[in-house]
Enzyme design. Structure first.
Site, mmCIF file in Angstrom:
data_model
loop_
_atom_site.group_PDB
_atom_site.id
_atom_site.type_symbol
_atom_site.label_atom_id
_atom_site.label_comp_id
_atom_site.label_asym_id
_atom_site.label_seq_id
_atom_site.Cartn_x
_atom_site.Cartn_y
_atom_site.Cartn_z
ATOM 1 C CE LYS A 73 -40.029 6.458 -0.522
ATOM 2 N NZ LYS A 73 -40.826 6.378 -1.761
ATOM 3 C CE1 TYR A 125 -40.022 9.199 1.883
ATOM 4 C CE2 TYR A 125 -37.684 8.909 2.349
ATOM 5 C CZ TYR A 125 -38.701 9.227 1.472
ATOM 6 O OH TYR A 125 -38.403 9.567 0.165
ATOM 7 C CG ASP A 159 -56.388 8.457 -0.507
ATOM 8 O OD1 ASP A 159 -55.285 7.869 -0.432
ATOM 9 O OD2 ASP A 159 -56.975 8.903 0.501
ATOM 10 C CB VAL A 160 -52.169 5.620 -3.816
ATOM 11 C CG1 VAL A 160 -52.002 6.380 -5.118
ATOM 12 C CG2 VAL A 160 -51.320 6.222 -2.695
ATOM 13 C CG ASN A 217 -43.743 10.295 -7.706
ATOM 14 O OD1 ASN A 217 -42.577 10.428 -7.321
ATOM 15 N ND2 ASN A 217 -44.621 11.291 -7.666
#
Length: 259
Positions: A168, A164, A69-70, A96
């Protein structure tokens, strides 16, 4: 954290970590790297999809599935500890793992949903980059490459995508800072901004997705393998060369002129 060996090591193969490797672009990139002879560590939250990716490799470099789990620093630390123990060095991180979050009006976005997207897309990317940086800085010889998965949303937003889009845009800053801070240690960092690759996340675009003018439209798609080929090209360059930013998109998608 759970790890499983899946295929035998290839002597002299370069080692890569791919996060979010159980599905979509992560799986496509992992397969492309493995088939090109890389040893690939498959990282993701769910072990069964990672094991399925490993099964699909069939040939090429060694694959090692590590449940990660990043958003959890202890998981990320354990991931890169495993990389060091199994391979002795790291040549590539493909950063990613990501989440879009709920597509709801800005005033209806819950705080916990905002945090979940930020924690995965931005903090998770930082934690993994930090882990890779530490290995690459200390290994002999030093150096390596980090490729961040941006998005065309690093340039322009979609409606109802504030979390999001914000992450980004932040990814671009992360990429630039990593490029600068890694320069002294031979660590190159680039970013691939992807538009409309056919994955589970983009499935709704096949039936219609809201446009900036409020209309619904079906959008053109491209195969995720085309993204994977681009990542492989970026990863295969000598460290003296770097693709700083690349945009790979479905040719006819509404990006140029979007909004």
């Amino acid at each position: 954290m759970t790890e499983t060996d899946s295929t035998p090591a290839t002597p002299g193969a370069k080692a890569a970590v791919v996060t979010g490797a159980g599905t979509g672009i992560g799986r496509a990139v992992a397969l492309e790297l493995a088939h090109a002879g890389w040893s690939v560590v498959l990282a993701g939250r769910r072990l069964p999809p990672l094991e399925e990716t490993a099964r699909l490799v069939r040939e090429g470099g060694r694959t090692l599935a590590v449940r990660t789990d990043v958003t959890r620093p202890e998981d990320v630390d354990a991931l890169f500890r495993v990389v060091g123990e199994h391979f002795g060095r790291l040549d590539l991180l493909f950063n990613n793992a990501g989440s879009f979050g709920p597509a709801v009006p800005l005033d209806e976005l819950a705080h916990e949903d905002w945090r979940a997207v930020v924690d995965t897309n931005l903090t998770g990317a930082f934690l993994c980059a930090q882990g890779a940086y530490r290995l690459m800085k200390e290994q002999d010889p030093p150096g390596g490459r980090i490729i961040n998965n941006g998005s065309v949303s690093a340039h322009v937003p979609r409606p109802d995508s504030i979390a999001y889009t914000a992450t980004k845009h932040a990814m671009t800053g992360l990429t630039k800072s990593l490029s600068l801070d890694g320069r002294a240690y031979g660590i190159a960092c680039g970013q691939i901004d992807i538009g409309n690759a056919a994955t589970e996340m983009t499935e709704r675009m096949r039936t219609g997705i809201r446009q900036a003018d409020g209309t619904m439209a079906v959008e053109p798609m491209m195969d995720a393998t085309d993204v994977a080929r681009t990542v492989l090209h970026m990863a295969s360059l000598p460290l003296e060369a770097n693709v700083q930013f690349a945009t790979v998109m479905a040719t006819a998608m509404p990006f140029i002129g979007r909004g």
